[in-house]
Design an enzyme around this catalytic site. Structure first.
Site, PDB file in Angstrom:
ATOM      1  NE  ARG A 247       3.494  -0.006   0.959  1.00 34.43           N
ATOM      2  CZ  ARG A 247       3.817  -1.044   0.178  1.00 34.43           C
ATOM      3  NH1 ARG A 247       4.491  -2.057   0.675  1.00 34.43           N
ATOM      4  NH2 ARG A 247       3.479  -1.052  -1.095  1.00 34.43           N
ATOM      5  CG  HIS A 251       8.820  -0.964   0.702  1.00 33.39           C
ATOM      6  ND1 HIS A 251       8.539  -1.529   1.924  1.00 33.39           N
ATOM      7  CD2 HIS A 251      10.182  -0.864   0.641  1.00 33.39           C
ATOM      8  CE1 HIS A 251       9.676  -1.771   2.575  1.00 33.39           C
ATOM      9  NE2 HIS A 251      10.672  -1.378   1.815  1.00 33.39           N
ATOM     10  CE1 TYR A 260       3.065  -3.745  -3.830  1.00 27.97           C
ATOM     11  CE2 TYR A 260       5.059  -3.448  -5.154  1.00 27.97           C
ATOM     12  CZ  TYR A 260       4.270  -3.094  -4.076  1.00 27.97           C
ATOM     13  OH  TYR A 260       4.678  -2.081  -3.247  1.00 27.97           O
TER      14      TYR A 260
HETATM   15  C1  LIG Z   1      17.385  -8.366   7.422  1.00 28.34           C
HETATM   16  C2  LIG Z   1      16.765  -7.722   6.220  1.00 28.34           C
HETATM   17  N1  LIG Z   1      16.238  -8.484   5.232  1.00 28.34           N
HETATM   18  C3  LIG Z   1      15.670  -7.901   4.154  1.00 28.34           C
HETATM   19  C4  LIG Z   1      15.623  -6.528   4.049  1.00 28.34           C
HETATM   20  C5  LIG Z   1      14.956  -5.889   2.833  1.00 28.34           C
HETATM   21  N2  LIG Z   1      13.646  -5.354   3.236  1.00 28.34           N
HETATM   22  C6  LIG Z   1      13.487  -4.065   3.583  1.00 28.34           C
HETATM   23  S1  LIG Z   1      11.919  -3.729   4.054  1.00 28.34           S
HETATM   24  C7  LIG Z   1      11.415  -5.327   3.771  1.00 28.34           C
HETATM   25  C8  LIG Z   1       9.986  -5.737   4.007  1.00 28.34           C
HETATM   26  C9  LIG Z   1       9.517  -5.496   5.393  1.00 28.34           C
HETATM   27  O1  LIG Z   1       8.122  -5.626   5.474  1.00 28.34           O
HETATM   28  P1  LIG Z   1       7.363  -5.367   6.828  1.00 28.34           P
HETATM   29  O2  LIG Z   1       8.120  -5.963   7.953  1.00 28.34           O
HETATM   30  O3  LIG Z   1       5.958  -5.800   6.656  1.00 28.34           O
HETATM   31  O4  LIG Z   1       7.454  -3.787   7.062  1.00 28.34           O
HETATM   32  P2  LIG Z   1       6.839  -2.609   6.166  1.00 28.34           P
HETATM   33  O5  LIG Z   1       7.907  -2.250   5.177  1.00 28.34           O
HETATM   34  O6  LIG Z   1       5.591  -3.099   5.555  1.00 28.34           O
HETATM   35  O7  LIG Z   1       6.630  -1.468   7.121  1.00 28.34           O
HETATM   36  C10 LIG Z   1      12.474  -6.095   3.325  1.00 28.34           C
HETATM   37  C11 LIG Z   1      12.384  -7.522   2.973  1.00 28.34           C
HETATM   38  C12 LIG Z   1      16.193  -5.769   5.097  1.00 28.34           C
HETATM   39  N3  LIG Z   1      16.172  -4.435   5.090  1.00 28.34           N
HETATM   40  N4  LIG Z   1      16.719  -6.376   6.183  1.00 28.34           N
END
Ligand SMILES: Cc1ncc(C[n+]2csc(CCOP(=O)(O)OP(=O)(O)O)c2C)c(N)n1
Ligand SMILES: [Mg+2]
Length: 348
Positions: A247, A251, A260
């Site tokens: 990425r 985010h 970070y």
């Molecule tokens: C059930 C739930 N828990 C927490 C969140 C908050 N949240 C949004 S994105 C994220 C991280 C996801 O990381 P990843 O699966 O690696 O996907 P990326 O964003 O890197 O594409 C979190 C914890 C959420 N949206 N839904």
């Protein structure tokens, strides 16, 4: 079990050119969407800079007449590759309509999903449905329709994802679990949340085939996804693809990665740019010349400009519509919520 991808032919020159058009169109629109957020045109956006090959490459392998894709909040390149109207897609980032205004049934793209891991459960349910519909035939002539579900390295630590993978393994559902390991779950690096370090390794525990692919190598992603779909269509059950990528951006537009990770780390870990990498391959192999690359870039820019005009013209949808598409027959609880919302928001 490692999935064998060697039987899948290399992409033709024409396929490589089509793939490049998708990658450059995704890159152009993605970079523009971040700028639009900074300009106040969009309230928020989740960039996918660096993940174009993983997204467009995997969607390129799908058969949109029968397969179905289940995205997260970061799959703009998948939507573009499936031919979704990008103004309708971006409506969710404009906050005009949650999940996007496009029709999931005709586009074969489920609504944008912000619940981490949520789309994985939906995909398994849909895929199991295809098997039930096929009945005792198991795998019909031409194979089963397949689901592809997108999720991240972070989502792979979510309980729902394990339940979905276990069910899919037991039921032999025709589903491809497409993990984009982009190194981060917001501010948390993969090594701090994926025990064992590899998401693909988990597949074995569920009796699922897996393959790890260089997610920045677009043709390799297409071939891995084609192999996975072939496996699923034949009734052999799910496949987990772990696409190793990075990425490159924040985010989301409300995130500041400087809190970070350093710029030096980003440059070091980002790897090769997937878009220039495919451009180099096209030139080197003679599949395309510089004039083709230039015209693909101009076409991408023209498309992006049209999307911006469409987004700027988008008006808010009536808020009461949010209750309309939850169930075919609304439940009493939903009707009560709709009534309460109407009284509080529209004072009627
Ligand atoms: C059930 C739930 N828990 C927490 C969140 C908050 N949240 C949004 S994105 C994220 C991280 C996801 O990381 P990843 O699966 O690696 O996907 P990326 O964003 O890197 O594409 C979190 C914890 C959420 N949206 N839904
Ligand atoms: Mg991630």
């Amino acid at each position: 079990m490692d999935l064998d991808t060697t039987s899948i032919p290399e992409l033709t020159a024409e396929e490589l050119r089509q793939l490049y058009k998708l990658l450059i169109a995704t890159r152009d629109l993605d970079v523009a969407a971040v700028a639009w957020q900074r300009q106040g045109i969009l309230p928020g956006y989740a960039p996918e800079l660096g993940q174009e090959a993983a997204q467009a490459g995997s969607a390129f392998a799908l058969d949109p007449t029968r397969d179905f894709a289940f995205p997260t909040y970061r799959e703009m390149g998948v939507a573009l590759a499936l031919g979704v109207d990008m103004v309708e897609y971006m409506s969710t980032h404009k906050a005009s309509w949650h999940g996007g205004l496009y029709n999931p049934v005709t586009t074969r793209l489920a609504p944008i999903q912000a619940v981490v891991g949520g789309s994985v459960l939906h995909a398994v349910g849909w895929a199991h449905g295809q098997r039930l519909a096929a009945g005792s035939a198991g795998s019909p002539e031409g194979g089963l329709p397949a689901a592809i579900t997108y999720f991240g390295d972070g989502a792979s630590s979510q309980g729902d994802v394990h339940e979905a993978m276990n069910f899919a393994g037991v039921l032999k559902a025709p589903v491809v679990f497409f993990v984009q390991n982009n190194g981060w779950a917001i501010s948390l690096p993969t090594e701090e949340q994926v025990a064992g370090g590899r998401v693909a390794a988990r597949a074995e525990g569920y009796g699922i085939a897996s393959v790890t692919v260089d997610g920045n190598d677009a043709p390799a992603v297409v071939r891995a996804t084609r192999a996975a779909l072939e496996h699923a269509r034949a009734g052999n059950g799910p496949v987990l693809i772990e696409a190793m990528t990075y990425r490159r951006g924040p985010h989301s537009t409300s995130d500041d990665p400087g809190r970070y990770r350093t710029l030096d780390e980003e440059r070091r870990d980002g790897g090769e740019d997937p878009v220039t990498r495919l451009a180099d391959l096209l030139l080197r192999s003679g599949a395309a010349d510089q004039a083709f690359l230039d015209s693909a870039a101009a076409e991408a820019k023209a498309h992006t400009d049209t999307v911006r005009e469409g987004i700027q013209a988008l008006k808010p949808r009536p808020g009461r519509e949010m209750f309309d598409y939850v169930f075919v027959e609304p439940t009493d609880a939903l009707k009560a919520q709709a009534r309460a919302w109407r009284e509080e928001s529209e004072h009627v």
